[in-house]
Every structure is written in structure tokens, then in C-alpha cells.
Write an enzyme that holds these catalytic residues in place. Structure first.
Site, mmCIF file in Angstrom:
data_model
loop_
_atom_site.group_PDB
_atom_site.id
_atom_site.type_symbol
_atom_site.label_atom_id
_atom_site.label_comp_id
_atom_site.label_asym_id
_atom_site.label_seq_id
_atom_site.Cartn_x
_atom_site.Cartn_y
_atom_site.Cartn_z
ATOM 1 N N PRO A 2 0.828 -1.210 0.000
ATOM 2 C CA PRO A 2 0.000 0.000 0.000
ATOM 3 C C PRO A 2 0.863 1.261 0.000
ATOM 4 C CG PRO A 2 -0.820 -1.589 1.591
ATOM 5 C CD PRO A 2 0.506 -2.100 1.114
ATOM 6 N N GLU A 3 0.470 2.227 -0.820
ATOM 7 C CA GLU A 3 1.225 3.465 -0.940
ATOM 8 C C GLU A 3 0.363 4.627 -0.445
ATOM 9 O OE1 GLU A 3 3.110 3.734 -4.852
ATOM 10 O OE2 GLU A 3 3.004 1.554 -5.056
ATOM 11 N N LYS A 58 3.622 6.318 3.995
ATOM 12 C CA LYS A 58 2.883 5.055 3.901
ATOM 13 C C LYS A 58 2.447 4.546 5.284
ATOM 14 C CE LYS A 58 5.695 3.622 -0.085
ATOM 15 N NZ LYS A 58 6.567 2.545 -0.618
ATOM 16 N N ARG A 259 13.357 -3.798 -9.480
ATOM 17 C CA ARG A 259 11.933 -3.540 -9.288
ATOM 18 C C ARG A 259 11.195 -3.755 -10.598
ATOM 19 N NH1 ARG A 259 10.518 -0.278 -4.793
ATOM 20 N NH2 ARG A 259 12.310 0.398 -3.549
#
Length: 269
Positions: A2-3, A58, A259
Site C-alpha cells: 500500500p502506498e 505510507k 523492481r
């Protein structure tokens, strides 16, 4: 993970659901998810009122009436559900807080945590965070000043929490796409127009994601139609081999600094 938009959505909804309510019970099923012994943790927060929930980067901060703060970081795979016992998802719950006959379930906290800290400890622990990108005082001039000495790639710069708070893997790709910039480009190679566009895209994408409830797969409570609404608005993230919504070319997936990264090689430059 979650950001910023997901935690902003949680903050808004949780303030509506539990803001001003008292924690009437606590269950700890995974002691590694907290920073104190279970009994000590329970004794310190039971019968405490949750005055309000705040978001920083966050993190969520549950401010308790006695001045302490529950600091939550969901990390990879973490999420929450609020409801009655019979509504509990069929998932392993690491921590649950009781509010009368309703419960706030913390799920998927294999790496995430809920720590009980003083306000001073919270402040000291979050000092390394960069500016909040949606803060009213975070102007284009502030951004240009922040970015002028950066040398890394757009992707790695955006996800650096010491540079800006709250942007992670998903929204860094969405921002780069919206700015029509390849995520592998070096920040110091951008001209003034491109830097200004990157700033505008950061603000636009994060605001749009918050407005649409972020991307979380699970609702916060039964009847929650807000959480997860951004899924259908995704431009590139997790859309490998699908048509670019701007030019129709196929979205590419590649690794940048280990990433996974999604972008369009036709309309991002």
C-alpha cells in the site's frame, strides 16, 4: 505494498468508522507484529479512545487519548478489515482491536507491524521521510530545488522515501507514464519542461488515485464501495502486453534496480 493513496483512503474511512471510539479489547496472534510484550501492549491500549487517525507517507498513526500513538506500516501484503465477528474474512489475523461488537482486523502482517510509541518517538522515527508530495506548500519551486542535485533514474528517485514520501513501485510507473517519461531515464538529464511535467504528474496521479480509493483488493468493511476503485484507472502498472491507453502500443515489463516496472516505449521518452 500500500502506498500514499491507499493509506489516505484508509485514513478517511477509519476516521469515519472508529474515530472517537474506545478500544474495548485486544487480541495478539503474532507477537512479532508489535514492539512490546503482548500483555504490556494490551494493557497500554485497552480502554483508550482513538481520537483520530493521521497519515504520514505510507504510515497510519492512530492517536490515542493518553497521548500515545499506534504506528502502522502494512508493508507487503498487509491490509485491514472492520466489522462484526461474523463478517471476518477467512484469513489469518495477526492483531485485532475490539470496539464493542465490532473489530478492526489487521491481516497479512508478515512484514508489517503495529507499534505503540510516544508522540516523541514517532516524530524521531519519521524524521528521514521526504516532503509530502500533495502538501499545499510543496510547490513546483520546492520540487525543482529538491531534484536539482539528484542523479538517479526517475523510477528509483520516485520510490526513495527520503526524496518524497509515500510513492512506491506502482505509482512511480503511473507517474512516469503520465509525464511521458521513461522510468529508466536519469533525473539530471531532464530539461526544465520535463521536470515541471513530472511534478504535475506526481500531483495528478496521486490525487486521482486518492479520489478513486487506491488499488487495494479487499474492501475495508462490508458495503465499502470506495476502497480499490483505482484499479480500473491504471495506465501501465500490471498491464504487461496490454494496449497503452494513450497510443495503443503494447505495455512493456522490465526490471529497473530489481523492481518490476511497466511502461510504454512508444509514447514515453
Amino acid at each position: 505494498m500500500p502506498e500514499l493513496p491507499e493509506m489516505a483512503t484508509y485514513k478517511t474511512l477509519l476516521n469515519q468508522q472508529i474515530g472517537g471510539k474506545t478500544i474495548t479489547g485486544v487480541t495478539i496472534n503474532r507477537e512479532k507484529s508489535i514492539n512490546l510484550g503482548s500483555d504490556n501492549f494490551k494493557n497500554k491500549i485497552k480502554n483508550q479512545q482513538v481520537e483520530m487517525i493521521e497519515r504520514k507517507a505510507k504510515y497510519l498513526l492512530f492517536h490515542l487519548k493518553n497521548g500515545d500513538v499506534l504506528l502502522l506500516h502494512l508493508m507487503l501484503g498487509g491490509w485491514m478489515f472492520y466489522g462484526k465477528a461474523e463478517q471476518k474474512p477467512d484469513r489469518t489475523v495477526q492483531i485485532q482491536l475490539e470496539f464493542g461488537d465490532q473489530y478492526l482486523y489487521f491481516i497479512g502482517l508478515r512484514l508489517g507491524y503495529l507499534h505503540l510509541l510516544s508522540r516523541k518517538e514517532v516524530g524521531q522515527g519519521l524524521t528521514d521521510l521526504g516532503p509530502e508530495p500533495l502538501n499545499v506548500n510543496f510547490s513546483l519551486e520546492s520540487f525543482l530545488d529538491l531534484i536539482k542535485n539528484k542523479r538517479g533514474r526517475i523510477k528509483t528517485t520516485l520510490v526513495d522515501q527520503a526524496f518524497l514520501s509515500g510513492i512506491g513501485n506502482r505509482y512511480s510507473d503511473e507517474i512516469a507514464w503520465h509525464a511521458q517519461l521513461l522510468p529508466e531515464r536519469k533525473v539530471n538529464d531532464l530539461d526544465h519542461r520535463e521536470k515541471a511535467q513530472l511534478y504535475q504528474s506526481i500531483r495528478f496521479i496521486l490525487s486521482q488515485a486518492i479520489e478513486n480509493g487506491g488499488y487495494m483488493d479487499q474492501p475495508l468493511f462490508e458495503g465499502d464501495i470506495k476502497t480499490g476503485g483505482y484499479h480500473k484507472h491504471m495506465y501501465v502498472y500490471d498491464r504487461e502486453a496490454k494496449a497503452c491507453k494513450r497510443c495503443g502500443s503494447l505495455i512493456i515489463k522490465a526490471d529497473i534496480s530489481s523492481r518490476k516496472t511497466f511502461f510504454c516505449t512508444n509514447c514515453q521518452y
